[in-house]
Design a protein around this motif. Structure first.
Motif, PDB file in Angstrom:
ATOM      1  N   ALA A 150       0.821  -1.218   0.000  1.00 23.94           N
ATOM      2  CA  ALA A 150       0.000   0.000   0.000  1.00 23.94           C
ATOM      3  C   ALA A 150       0.854   1.266   0.000  1.00 23.94           C
ATOM      4  O   ALA A 150       0.331   2.360  -0.260  1.00 23.94           O
ATOM      5  N   PHE A 151       2.144   1.132   0.282  1.00 22.68           N
ATOM      6  CA  PHE A 151       3.001   2.311   0.414  1.00 22.68           C
ATOM      7  C   PHE A 151       3.978   2.437  -0.748  1.00 22.68           C
ATOM      8  O   PHE A 151       4.446   1.449  -1.319  1.00 22.68           O
ATOM      9  N   ALA A 152       4.292   3.707  -1.055  1.00 18.54           N
ATOM     10  CA  ALA A 152       5.335   4.027  -2.029  1.00 18.54           C
ATOM     11  C   ALA A 152       6.305   5.000  -1.368  1.00 18.54           C
ATOM     12  O   ALA A 152       5.883   5.993  -0.759  1.00 18.54           O
ATOM     13  N   PHE A 153       7.584   4.701  -1.448  1.00 16.40           N
ATOM     14  CA  PHE A 153       8.602   5.539  -0.825  1.00 16.40           C
ATOM     15  C   PHE A 153       9.588   6.031  -1.877  1.00 16.40           C
ATOM     16  O   PHE A 153       9.819   5.372  -2.899  1.00 16.40           O
ATOM     17  N   THR A 154      10.178   7.180  -1.598  1.00 21.10           N
ATOM     18  CA  THR A 154      11.254   7.668  -2.443  1.00 21.10           C
ATOM     19  C   THR A 154      12.516   7.774  -1.613  1.00 21.10           C
ATOM     20  O   THR A 154      12.465   7.963  -0.385  1.00 21.10           O
ATOM     21  N   ALA A 155      13.660   7.658  -2.278  1.00 18.90           N
ATOM     22  CA  ALA A 155      14.967   7.774  -1.630  1.00 18.90           C
ATOM     23  C   ALA A 155      15.976   8.157  -2.698  1.00 18.90           C
ATOM     24  O   ALA A 155      15.746   7.973  -3.897  1.00 18.90           O
ATOM     25  N   LEU A 156      17.084   8.715  -2.263  1.00 18.36           N
ATOM     26  CA  LEU A 156      18.133   9.120  -3.184  1.00 18.36           C
ATOM     27  C   LEU A 156      18.715   7.890  -3.879  1.00 18.36           C
ATOM     28  O   LEU A 156      18.992   6.874  -3.248  1.00 18.36           O
ATOM     29  N   GLU A 157      18.894   7.986  -5.174  1.00 14.70           N
ATOM     30  CA  GLU A 157      19.440   6.881  -5.963  1.00 14.70           C
ATOM     31  C   GLU A 157      20.814   6.451  -5.450  1.00 14.70           C
ATOM     32  O   GLU A 157      21.672   7.275  -5.128  1.00 14.70           O
ATOM     33  N   SER A 158      21.016   5.122  -5.327  1.00 14.16           N
ATOM     34  CA  SER A 158      22.289   4.516  -4.883  1.00 14.16           C
ATOM     35  C   SER A 158      22.663   4.884  -3.451  1.00 14.16           C
ATOM     36  O   SER A 158      23.830   4.833  -3.074  1.00 14.16           O
ATOM     37  N   SER A 159      21.687   5.270  -2.642  1.00 12.69           N
ATOM     38  CA  SER A 159      21.943   5.654  -1.257  1.00 12.69           C
ATOM     39  C   SER A 159      21.616   4.512  -0.313  1.00 12.69           C
ATOM     40  O   SER A 159      20.959   3.532  -0.681  1.00 12.69           O
ATOM     41  N   MET A 169      11.592  -2.878   3.631  1.00 10.16           N
ATOM     42  CA  MET A 169      10.239  -2.677   3.123  1.00 10.16           C
ATOM     43  C   MET A 169      10.131  -3.176   1.691  1.00 10.16           C
ATOM     44  O   MET A 169       9.762  -2.415   0.784  1.00 10.16           O
ATOM     45  N   PRO A 170      10.487  -4.422   1.421  1.00  6.22           N
ATOM     46  CA  PRO A 170      10.526  -4.925   0.039  1.00  6.22           C
ATOM     47  C   PRO A 170       9.171  -4.959  -0.657  1.00  6.22           C
ATOM     48  O   PRO A 170       9.107  -4.931  -1.885  1.00  6.22           O
ATOM     49  N   LYS A 171       8.102  -5.018   0.110  1.00  5.59           N
ATOM     50  CA  LYS A 171       6.772  -5.051  -0.490  1.00  5.59           C
ATOM     51  C   LYS A 171       6.337  -3.681  -0.986  1.00  5.59           C
ATOM     52  O   LYS A 171       5.483  -3.570  -1.873  1.00  5.59           O
ATOM     53  N   ALA A 172       6.908  -2.645  -0.420  1.00 10.22           N
ATOM     54  CA  ALA A 172       6.547  -1.280  -0.816  1.00 10.22           C
ATOM     55  C   ALA A 172       7.208  -0.932  -2.155  1.00 10.22           C
ATOM     56  O   ALA A 172       8.198  -1.540  -2.554  1.00 10.22           O
ATOM     57  N   ARG A 173       6.659   0.050  -2.829  1.00 16.69           N
ATOM     58  CA  ARG A 173       7.211   0.500  -4.101  1.00 16.69           C
ATOM     59  C   ARG A 173       8.265   1.567  -3.843  1.00 16.69           C
ATOM     60  O   ARG A 173       8.034   2.516  -3.104  1.00 16.69           O
ATOM     61  N   LEU A 174       9.432   1.408  -4.445  1.00 20.27           N
ATOM     62  CA  LEU A 174      10.523   2.370  -4.284  1.00 20.27           C
ATOM     63  C   LEU A 174      10.685   3.182  -5.559  1.00 20.27           C
ATOM     64  O   LEU A 174      10.834   2.628  -6.647  1.00 20.27           O
ATOM     65  N   VAL A 175      10.648   4.508  -5.408  1.00 21.09           N
ATOM     66  CA  VAL A 175      10.878   5.415  -6.526  1.00 21.09           C
ATOM     67  C   VAL A 175      12.125   6.234  -6.201  1.00 21.09           C
ATOM     68  O   VAL A 175      12.100   7.092  -5.311  1.00 21.09           O
ATOM     69  N   THR A 176      13.236   5.960  -6.873  1.00 16.11           N
ATOM     70  CA  THR A 176      14.467   6.680  -6.559  1.00 16.11           C
ATOM     71  C   THR A 176      14.478   8.064  -7.202  1.00 16.11           C
ATOM     72  O   THR A 176      13.824   8.303  -8.212  1.00 16.11           O
ATOM     73  N   ALA A 177      15.240   8.963  -6.578  1.00 17.20           N
ATOM     74  CA  ALA A 177      15.327  10.345  -7.059  1.00 17.20           C
ATOM     75  C   ALA A 177      16.793  10.724  -7.271  1.00 17.20           C
ATOM     76  O   ALA A 177      17.681  10.216  -6.594  1.00 17.20           O
ATOM     77  N   LYS A 178      17.031  11.627  -8.213  1.00 19.46           N
ATOM     78  CA  LYS A 178      18.388  12.081  -8.501  1.00 19.46           C
ATOM     79  C   LYS A 178      18.930  12.973  -7.385  1.00 19.46           C
ATOM     80  O   LYS A 178      20.130  12.983  -7.113  1.00 19.46           O
ATOM     81  N   ASP A 179      18.050  13.754  -6.764  1.00 16.20           N
ATOM     82  CA  ASP A 179      18.475  14.633  -5.680  1.00 16.20           C
ATOM     83  C   ASP A 179      17.321  14.817  -4.709  1.00 16.20           C
ATOM     84  O   ASP A 179      16.185  14.388  -4.965  1.00 16.20           O
ATOM     85  N   TYR A 180      17.614  15.476  -3.578  1.00 23.98           N
ATOM     86  CA  TYR A 180      16.606  15.613  -2.530  1.00 23.98           C
ATOM     87  C   TYR A 180      15.486  16.580  -2.925  1.00 23.98           C
ATOM     88  O   TYR A 180      14.357  16.433  -2.448  1.00 23.98           O
ATOM     89  N   ASN A 181      15.778  17.563  -3.750  1.00 26.49           N
ATOM     90  CA  ASN A 181      14.713  18.469  -4.189  1.00 26.49           C
ATOM     91  C   ASN A 181      13.632  17.696  -4.938  1.00 26.49           C
ATOM     92  O   ASN A 181      12.436  17.912  -4.723  1.00 26.49           O
ATOM     93  N   ALA A 182      14.068  16.792  -5.814  1.00 25.04           N
ATOM     94  CA  ALA A 182      13.112  15.980  -6.572  1.00 25.04           C
ATOM     95  C   ALA A 182      12.365  15.028  -5.644  1.00 25.04           C
ATOM     96  O   ALA A 182      11.159  14.800  -5.809  1.00 25.04           O
ATOM     97  N   ALA A 183      13.079  14.489  -4.651  1.00 30.35           N
ATOM     98  CA  ALA A 183      12.452  13.546  -3.721  1.00 30.35           C
ATOM     99  C   ALA A 183      11.392  14.237  -2.870  1.00 30.35           C
ATOM    100  O   ALA A 183      10.277  13.720  -2.693  1.00 30.35           O
TER     101      ALA A 183
END
Length: 272
Positions: A150-159, A169-183
């Motif tokens: 049910a959850f989607a998280f973002t985090a800095l790419e390769s962090s 949280m492997p069941k959650a969806r991970l959307v990586t971001a290039k930088d923190y502003n985008a995240a």
């Protein structure tokens, strides 16, 4: 002693002495400190998009705790500082390729990274936290409850934040971001439920967006030692940097940097 044994012993002594000579010579010529001293420039890799550790001001000039620390190191070496700005995932490859002398960019010391490069430090202890619009996420004391489709998280790419989501949280969806502003923008626009990042990033986001309904789990739920990455095998540079950090700790200069950039928000008006 028989002549053969005496001759063999002399041969071994010569071989050992020659090996030591080559080792000492190799150590002296291969140390990054020699190159830095000869060129008069210390090349430090940083992402410049991870406030309050490293970022750029309104004029595009890098600033932050990492930038000040790099300036201190260059000053102590008696050389000029050259900041090499690269995306976070490209920093360690640049170090391994010899494009930079060290990396100071809010980089967590992990076993995986330490297998490839050396680390001095830690110079700062951080930890992961959540930034979200949903109070229910930050009031949960059991991180396993966040492991849901049910959850989607973002985090800095390769962090390490991205690794945390993938591991815990492997069941959650991970959307990586290039930088923190985008995240942070993903959180603000409801594209994800929360940002997983170092706690000071979350605190800074609260200060920058006071009227957006953001909340955060301020107490870090992981241990994140931040270190200075250097080429593997350079004992002299490691020794120098370790001793320098120890001196900064003992003189309270490191504490002053943390107060300036993490506890005092007065620099926010200069942030781009």
């Amino acid at each position: 002693m028989k002549p053969v044994k005496r001759g063999l012993l002399l041969l071994l002594v010569l071989v050992f002495a020659t090996a030591c000579a080559h080792t000492n010579s190799g150590t002296m010529t291969s140390s990054g400190l020699d190159r830095i001293a000869q060129s008069g420039v210390l090349r430090v890799g940083t992402a410049a998009n991870m406030p309050p550790l490293n970022m750029v001001d309104k004029s595009g000039v890098p600033m932050g705790l990492d930038v000040d620390l790099a300036s201190y190191i260059a000053g102590a070496m008696g050389v000029e500082l050259s900041l090499v700005i690269k995306p976070f995932p490209d920093l360690l490859p640049a170090l391994e390729a010899g494009e930079v002398d060290m990396v100071i960019s809010g980089m967590t010391i992990t076993p995986e990274r330490n297998m490839k490069v050396a680390f001095a430090g830690p110079y700062h202890i951080s930890g992961k936290a959540l930034l979200t619009k949903f109070k229910s996420l930050v009031t949960s004391e059991d991180i396993s409850k966040l492991n849901s489709e049910a959850f989607a998280f973002t985090a800095l790419e390769s962090s390490t934040s991205a690794s945390l989501v993938e591991t815990m949280m492997p069941k959650a969806r991970l959307v990586t971001a290039k930088d923190y502003n985008a995240a942070v923008d993903m959180v603000l626009t409801n594209k994800v439920d929360a940002l997983v990042a170092d706690y000071h990033v979350c605190v800074l986001s609260l200060l920058r967006h006071p009227n957006e309904g953001l909340v955060s789990l301020i107490t870090p739920f992981t241990y994140e030692p931040l270190g200075i990455a250097m080429p593997a095998g350079d004992a002299q540079m490691m020794n120098w940097t370790t001793n320098f950090l120890n001196t900064m700790r003992q003189s309270d200069e490191l504490i002053k940097l943390k107060i300036k950039w993490i506890e005092d928000p007065s620099w926010l008006s200069d942030l781009k």
